[in-house]
Design a protein around this motif. Structure first.
Motif, short mmCIF file in Angstrom:
data_model
loop_
_atom_site.label_atom_id
_atom_site.label_comp_id
_atom_site.label_asym_id
_atom_site.label_seq_id
_atom_site.Cartn_x
_atom_site.Cartn_y
_atom_site.Cartn_z
N PRO A 79 15.40 -33.50 96.03
CA PRO A 79 14.03 -33.61 95.51
C PRO A 79 13.84 -32.76 94.25
O PRO A 79 14.39 -31.66 94.14
CB PRO A 79 13.18 -33.06 96.67
N LEU A 80 13.06 -33.32 93.34
CA LEU A 80 12.68 -32.58 92.15
C LEU A 80 11.57 -31.62 92.57
O LEU A 80 10.60 -32.03 93.22
CB LEU A 80 12.17 -33.57 91.10
N GLU A 113 7.38 -34.25 88.83
CA GLU A 113 7.79 -35.12 87.71
C GLU A 113 6.70 -35.21 86.63
O GLU A 113 6.98 -35.64 85.51
CB GLU A 113 8.20 -36.52 88.21
N LEU A 151 21.77 -35.62 91.99
CA LEU A 151 20.50 -36.10 91.42
C LEU A 151 20.62 -37.58 91.06
O LEU A 151 19.71 -38.37 91.32
CB LEU A 151 20.12 -35.29 90.18
N ASP A 152 21.75 -37.95 90.47
CA ASP A 152 21.99 -39.37 90.15
C ASP A 152 21.85 -40.24 91.40
O ASP A 152 21.36 -41.36 91.33
CB ASP A 152 23.41 -39.57 89.58
N ARG A 153 22.31 -39.70 92.51
CA ARG A 153 22.26 -40.47 93.77
C ARG A 153 20.94 -40.26 94.52
O ARG A 153 20.81 -40.67 95.67
CB ARG A 153 23.43 -40.04 94.69
N HIS A 154 19.97 -39.60 93.88
CA HIS A 154 18.65 -39.34 94.47
C HIS A 154 18.74 -38.61 95.80
O HIS A 154 17.97 -38.87 96.72
CB HIS A 154 17.86 -40.65 94.65
N GLU A 155 19.65 -37.67 95.88
CA GLU A 155 19.81 -36.93 97.14
C GLU A 155 19.04 -35.62 97.15
O GLU A 155 19.00 -34.94 98.17
CB GLU A 155 21.31 -36.64 97.38
#
Ligand code: ATP
Ligand code: MG
Ligand code: MG
Length: 371
Positions: free
Chosen positions: A215-216, A154, A209-213
């Motif tokens: 990894p970036l 990030e 990604l919205d649900r944070h499922e």
């Protein structure tokens, strides 16, 4: 605008080089930057090669951010490689600083330059000569993921905004259809329908990604064969180069884009669609290499989504070609009438082919997911 002699001399004079310059020539077959090989003669040490590049300001309007990403990632890689007992001069790019200590030099015309240590006894290949090379590139890009799995992704700049935001690309596509500035929409109704029927592909990763499922990750975003240096002796992929497009992203997208162009049985602009398919042999080879390189660093969800990465990247690419066709070929350079439409059709043919081979693709990923 081509690099002038004066510009090159000015740039050469502003990097921290040692010795006497004995050779200076254009180098390699890159399409984005202007690349030069310099050879310096240093007393009692012999000859030292370096790479000098003028960065492409049209492709990268934020060169300082690009170089911040590159120095961040390469210094991290260097530490990791040393810890692992590897060779930090050959297994990562090494930025040679400018005389003022910055990782780039801005010449008097405003162009940005940067320099790297030359990676010795290794080569890049523009075309796959044998399947092992495709496999080795997969291992190298997987290893890149592995080495950078604990890098704070990030903190990287998004140097090309929303690059693989497929949901956003879908919205832009719909807008292009509605505006229809060239009056071409009616003639490509079938292709437009193909996209609209598959909105869920465009939304899949965005929603996760919205649900944070997911990894970036640090992604490379230009994972082609000639961005990996293969060792001349062993043929092994030793270093991933060309880090201009390093950004925060999804591991499946790097994998997927490699499959999109590397596992296709035809060229991107082939007009005989019967020749276009996604080779399961090549898909298997790349999957095997990539997962080996990743060395257990991907989550099981990321691994499970690798086929989806291939489908998403291929769908996105086709949609971008079609968008550009609708907008009058403003982005991708065309060499013939309808070129972007031809390109769009090969991508959609590949998507259809993947849909048919979906079960096989998932079985292949499963087969290599535990090692
Ligand atoms: P592309 O068209 O892939 O975007 P590019 O214009 O961004 O390419 P690079 O890929 O960075 O340029 O470099 C062009 C070529 O120069 C590489 O394919 C490789 O053969 C060679 N090269 C680049 N960096 C190095 C290095 N550090 N050591 C040895 N060779 C290098
Ligand atoms: Mg390159
Ligand atoms: Mg490049």
């Amino acid at each position: 605008n081509p690099v002038t002699r004066e510009q090159r001399d000015e740039a050469i004079a502003h990097f921290k080089y040692e010795g006497t310059l004995v050779k200076d020539c254009p180098y390699g077959s890159g399409h984005i930057n202007d690349t030069f090989l310099l050879i310096f003669e240093i007393a009692e040490m012999g000859r030292i090669k370096v790479i000098l590049q003028r960065m492409n300001s049209a492709a990268f309007p934020k060169p300082v951010e690009v170089m911040e990403n590159i120095t961040g990632v390469t210094s991290f890689l260097k530490k990791k490689i040393i810890e692992n007992g590897g060779d930090p001069e050959r297994e990562t790019l090494n930025v040679i600083p400018a005389v003022d200590g910055k990782p780039y030099y801005i010449d008097s015309t405003g162009d940005y330059w940067r320099s790297y240590k030359f990676i010795t006894d290794a080569s890049t290949y523009d075309l796959v000569e044998k399947p092992e090379q495709f496999y080795e590139s997969a291992v190298a890009f997987g290893n890149f993921q592995s080495l950078l799995s604990d890098y704070p992704a990030e903190t990287l700049h998004e140097t090309i905004e929303k690059f693989h935001d497929t949901r956003n690309r879908f919205a832009l596509f719909k807008k292009a259809v509605e505006e229809d500035v060239m009056g071409r929409a009616a003639s490509v109704e079938k292709e437009i329908r193909f996209v609209l029927e598959r909105e869920e592909i465009a939304n899949c990763f965005a929603e996760m990604l919205d649900r944070h499922e997911l990894p970036l990750r640090v992604t490379h975003n230009d994972t082609k064969l000639n961005n990996v240096m293969l060792d001349d002796k062993t043929g092994k992929g030793i270093c991933v180069i060309d880090l201009d497009t390093v950004m925060p992203g999804l591991a499946m997208n790097d994998f997927g884009d490699s499959i999109r162009f590397g596992a296709s049985t035809a060229l991107e602009d082939e007009t005989d669609l019967t020749k276009v398919s996604c080779s399961m042999e090549l898909f298997e080879l790349y999957t095997k290499g990539f997962l080996k390189g990743c060395d257990g660093k991907l989550t099981s969800k990321e691994i499970e989504l690798m086929p989806m990465g291939a489908k998403t990247m291929t769908f996105e690419c086709g949609m971008r070609f079609l968008t550009d066709y609708l907008q009058g070929d403003k982005y991708f350079r065309i060499h013939r009438e309808g070129h972007n439409l031809d390109r769009c059709r090969t991508q959609f043919k590949l998507v259809e082919d993947m849909e048919q081979k979906w079960y096989t693709m998932n079985e292949i990923v499963k087969k290599y997911s535990n090692n």
